[in-house]
Design a protein around this motif. Sequence first.
Motif, PDB file in Angstrom:
ATOM      1  N   SER C 389       0.813  -1.218   0.000  1.00  0.00           N
ATOM      2  CA  SER C 389       0.000   0.000   0.000  1.00  0.00           C
ATOM      3  C   SER C 389       0.840   1.258   0.000  1.00  0.00           C
ATOM      4  O   SER C 389       0.329   2.335  -0.299  1.00  0.00           O
ATOM      5  CB  SER C 389      -0.898   0.020   1.242  1.00  0.00           C
ATOM      6  OG  SER C 389      -0.088   0.123   2.408  1.00  0.00           O
ATOM      7  N   GLN C 391       1.774   2.661   2.593  1.00  0.00           N
ATOM      8  CA  GLN C 391       1.482   3.345   3.854  1.00  0.00           C
ATOM      9  C   GLN C 391       2.712   3.313   4.769  1.00  0.00           C
ATOM     10  O   GLN C 391       3.338   2.262   4.950  1.00  0.00           O
ATOM     11  CB  GLN C 391       0.312   2.632   4.542  1.00  0.00           C
ATOM     12  CG  GLN C 391      -0.033   3.185   5.908  1.00  0.00           C
ATOM     13  CD  GLN C 391      -1.279   2.515   6.496  1.00  0.00           C
ATOM     14  OE1 GLN C 391      -1.869   1.615   5.883  1.00  0.00           O
ATOM     15  NE2 GLN C 391      -1.671   2.948   7.674  1.00  0.00           N
ATOM     16  N   THR C 584      -8.520   5.664   8.598  1.00  0.00           N
ATOM     17  CA  THR C 584      -7.856   5.045   7.454  1.00  0.00           C
ATOM     18  C   THR C 584      -8.501   5.593   6.184  1.00  0.00           C
ATOM     19  O   THR C 584      -9.580   6.188   6.241  1.00  0.00           O
ATOM     20  CB  THR C 584      -8.011   3.512   7.481  1.00  0.00           C
ATOM     21  OG1 THR C 584      -9.403   3.187   7.459  1.00  0.00           O
ATOM     22  CG2 THR C 584      -7.378   2.923   8.738  1.00  0.00           C
ATOM     23  N   GLN C 592      -2.892   2.214  -3.551  1.00  0.00           N
ATOM     24  CA  GLN C 592      -2.036   2.959  -2.626  1.00  0.00           C
ATOM     25  C   GLN C 592      -2.890   3.801  -1.681  1.00  0.00           C
ATOM     26  O   GLN C 592      -3.854   4.434  -2.090  1.00  0.00           O
ATOM     27  CB  GLN C 592      -1.089   3.888  -3.432  1.00  0.00           C
ATOM     28  CG  GLN C 592      -0.213   3.137  -4.425  1.00  0.00           C
ATOM     29  CD  GLN C 592       0.686   2.138  -3.726  1.00  0.00           C
ATOM     30  OE1 GLN C 592       1.572   2.509  -2.963  1.00  0.00           O
ATOM     31  NE2 GLN C 592       0.446   0.855  -3.963  1.00  0.00           N
ATOM     32  N   ASP C 594      -3.409   5.007   2.920  1.00  0.00           N
ATOM     33  CA  ASP C 594      -3.226   4.653   4.335  1.00  0.00           C
ATOM     34  C   ASP C 594      -4.432   3.811   4.757  1.00  0.00           C
ATOM     35  O   ASP C 594      -5.323   4.281   5.460  1.00  0.00           O
ATOM     36  CB  ASP C 594      -3.107   5.915   5.180  1.00  0.00           C
ATOM     37  CG  ASP C 594      -1.838   6.684   4.833  1.00  0.00           C
ATOM     38  OD1 ASP C 594      -0.904   6.072   4.266  1.00  0.00           O
ATOM     39  OD2 ASP C 594      -1.791   7.892   5.119  1.00  0.00           O
TER      40      ASP C 594
END
Lengths: 162, 266, 739
Positions: C389, C391, C584, C592, C594
């Motif tokens: 991701s 993140q 989130t 992609q 968080d």
Amino acid sequence: MIVRITVNGDDRPFDVSGPDSLLSVLRRDLGLPGTKDACEQGECGSCTVELDGALVCSCLVMAVDADGCEVTTVEGLGDEDGLHPVQEAMLETGAVQCGFCTPGFVVAGAHLLDRNPHPTPLEVKEALAGNVCRCTGYGAITRAFELLAEPHPGDAQTGEES
Amino acid sequence: MEFVAARDLDDALDVKADEPDAALLAGGTDLMVDVNLAHHRPASVVSIRRVRELAGVDEHRIGAGVTWEQLEGSPHRALAQAARTVGSPQIRSVGTIGGNIGTASPAGDGLPWIAAADASIVVASRKRGERVVPWNEFFVGVKETSLEPDEVIIAVQVPGDVPESQEFAKVGVRNAMVISTVSCVVMRGDDGYRIALGSVAPTPIRATQAEALLNSARDITEPLLDELADVVSREVRPITDHRSTEAYRRHASGVLARRLVERTRP
Amino acid sequence: MTSTVVPRVRGGIGTSVRRPDGEPKVSGNFAYASDLTAPDMLWGATRRSPYARARLVRIDVGPARAIDGVHAVLTQADVPGKPLFGQEEQDQPVLCDGEARFWGEPVAIVAADDEETARLAAEAIIVEWEELDPLVDPEQAVADGSVYREMRVRRGDESVSGNVVVEGYYETATQDQAPLGPEAGLAIPDDAGGMDLYVTSQWIHIDHKQIVDCMAMEPDQIRCHPVGIGGAFGAREDISVHIHVAMLAAVTGRPVKMVYDRSESFVGHVKRHPSKGWYRHEADAEGNLVKVTARLILDGGSYAHTSRAVLANGAYFTVGPYRCDNIVVDAAVTRTNNPPAGAMRGFGAVQTCFGYEMQMDRLAAALDMDPLELRRRNALAPGDPMATSGQIIEGSLPTVAVIDALEAIPLPPEDVDDDPLLRPGGTGLTTSKADVVRGVGFAVGLKNLAFSEAFDDYTEARVVMTSAGVEVHTAAIEVGQGLVTVCQQIARTILGTERVAVIWDDTSRIGSAGSTSASRQTQMTGGAVHAASEALRTKILQTHDGDELRADGVYRSGGLIATVDEICADGPVEEHVRFRHPPTTTADENGQGDVHAGFVVAAHRAVVDVDPELGLVRVVQVDTAQDVGKALNPQAITGQLEGGIMMGTGFAVMEQLVIRNGVIVNPTFTDYLVPTFMDAPDVETRIIEEGDHWGPFGAKGIGESPTISSTPAIVAAIRNATGKDLTKVPVLPEHIIGD
């Protein structure tokens, strides 16, 4: 058919007309739901009781055939003064999670200790292999029986044991 | 449901004479599974667990009502070993060898020993009296026997020549409380080796070609043992089901037979 | 953000206190859903589809209605409200809507005077089917576009490549949670047209919403109550008997109870998604991961349930706790006529951990590098971007620490006890000492904490000070894990009194606690209890101008200035909070963002004895080092680690639902094997405490971690012992002998 059995020391006659299991009768007719129903084929041990001193799966006992028998269920272990040592040890080591298998383990464990007060870990494993636990991984149950298997202060000392 | 708790064999035979369909109840470990899971509702049940004629064990006779827990202490080593693998302690405390025989599952844990011992099944009825049926005439198919509807299994008759040297082993995916995918008994006596297997054919079987191979050889050598395993693997008639595959069962049959022959070697 | 509160009461955090529900559980007095009764209660039963896919041609309930003692026979036409239910996507008919889409799908329900009559009536319903060809091949489903979700994750440069490349294809079977307590529920109508429901659940508020919709009732007409649960592991995240008992109770006006038997339970809840995964790992000569390419297919079966979220986990955890800057992941979860899949402990991270950890071992072998060294070299740490991701990892993530701690645990001696029962084959006596080969294997696993992808994940708790003690009110479900104890411990620690009782409120009395899943309740409900307790403490101290709260009251400069009775002079004092974890986000078109609220890492080392000739395995020992943030109850943590390892052990060597053309062929405890006491490995645990950035006292949830990397560690150990290239779980004897 009127069936006369003794459950945890009390006369508990019941009437049954079919091949119902002792498990069904305990839970449905005798108000004793402590004995659990999880597989009905003798593969999990949740319904373990003592029947005339034998350890059995109550799901595989035809209730009419228990006429004249003495049954001990989880509700019959321990007394007003406190819990049975197996119950106490399982609490102490955290051997109770969801608790659904616990009554079966308590009855089977008490039965084991009656016959073998100081079982080895392997003896415990084999004796309790018919009681499936899905939560604990058996670790805390092992530790409970390690506590129970230790010689107790009140035990008679045999010469070899020193 | 009609229910009779037979006090003795006469009681049981009377019920079966009147009602051949009456279900026999001993330990309940098979019948009650049918009741609970398949919702089998027998019209008539005769409980035989109090029948004293079924209870005894002596050198030549194992009563049909003898439990696995009792058989765990049998002087017949392989039978005791087999008994210890039956279900759980809760099953072994009430389940009987007679029930194992009557159910006649290919996976019956006691059956390979009966085959290796060349034992017979003693049955009784009002109409025909007592019959002694050799094991290989008794077991005729998957859960099929030559027991007549009005008959009761009363004992296993054990010949006098059952070898003392005997071993049992059973393969299952779990280390306890498991239905066998292959089980095997090997006995070594004066007449040579006997090899019996379970879960690899509709009935318990003797690996007669393998026995012949072994018993005609002068020495038991490594190449012979390899050949033995091959012969056993070819001789068995297993199926693929959800518990295992035909190929695995063939392979494991050979391995077990070989290992038990090695364990029973002088 | 670890708190510095030092426990000064008995039973506070950091201690292994006894669980308050322990005594009723050991005595047989704890009420599970299947134990409940009500006066005048009827029993329900379900008629199910005998086909994985079939058209419902005709249904005649007349013969069932004609049976004496039958009070209701209902079909889909009788659903009063919304005909479909589902947690994420409402796609499953309450009862068969003309086409059965999985084997065992409920078709009709019955209420009768007793269980036997209900069952006979269900059997008496006449149903005519036209069997249809079921779609059971997930790859065919992908080709047909029969998917719940597809994901594409791209990071870095697709064109780079590494010096060392390993590729593998891995499969995991369908695992069942097999909780011992069956699905069970009791619906009790009230006298105002509503009802109270007591049903096995992991999240009563999400049940409540679905039941209200399908029953076409007002939310306040239905109250869902927490009830004793015999284990869950994900099986109770979705609806089972809920709407059925509600419908039967509404129609009959009487309490209705339903309990599934074991075989029904196997079809009556969602399972772990079976998976197929292709992985290509590329590294440089030093062993730094350069690129990971993966393709993952999970089979979601016939209805959506939580499949979309499970796939997200699968896709995001295709690399595991490792850094890698170039990622190409394609993932899909399919709609087929197999039994529905959904939540199970590990939730998508289990399937991929088996894949990526097998890959890391292959990579280590290709590099001729120690497998743990390879993992340390690539270990993901706070501040790093998550490989998939992107993140940035916040909070704690002690990947290297768990590997180091695991490695420091001594290996068990080769030969302590030579009892034949402790060899592969156990009581079957298959194996002589000479037949045994020992193997050792490792795996490390990563899991997200709580709900992801912008889900509004919250928990409510109300903490009340009364003269008799503190009450913690919550609707969070205790499934056995010990949440009840942890809530007590947190409140005790903050409020300075041992007298804390947890009160389980129904849906009308408190807001949602969220699901008891995703390893979230210690952090989420624990976090809510923490926040509410802190707020209550602050309020009480401010009211009385004190500086310390103890069991007997408020203190100032060491002197008691207000007793508990005085604090509660005007009645109980309370604080009610709604707690949320850090927000989130959803991901962009390349996956992609968080997307996760936090992470937890664990490592496992397995020692196995294998009989290679028979393919039999005994798992001797499985050791673990576990990231816990902060240990609130060490004994409960050990219980989760050991229990999770056992479930991972089962998946490694025995547990699978055998499904042929959509039909489960082993829906019993005789043939769905779960590990017994004789199969239980010894377990050594090491707890790594590095406080997380949110959650009570820095604690993390650890319910799932032990199930994630234990399975690949065991398979790695079997590979180590046998040299066989084992790429499927469970590893069965026939796989080891190379059948």
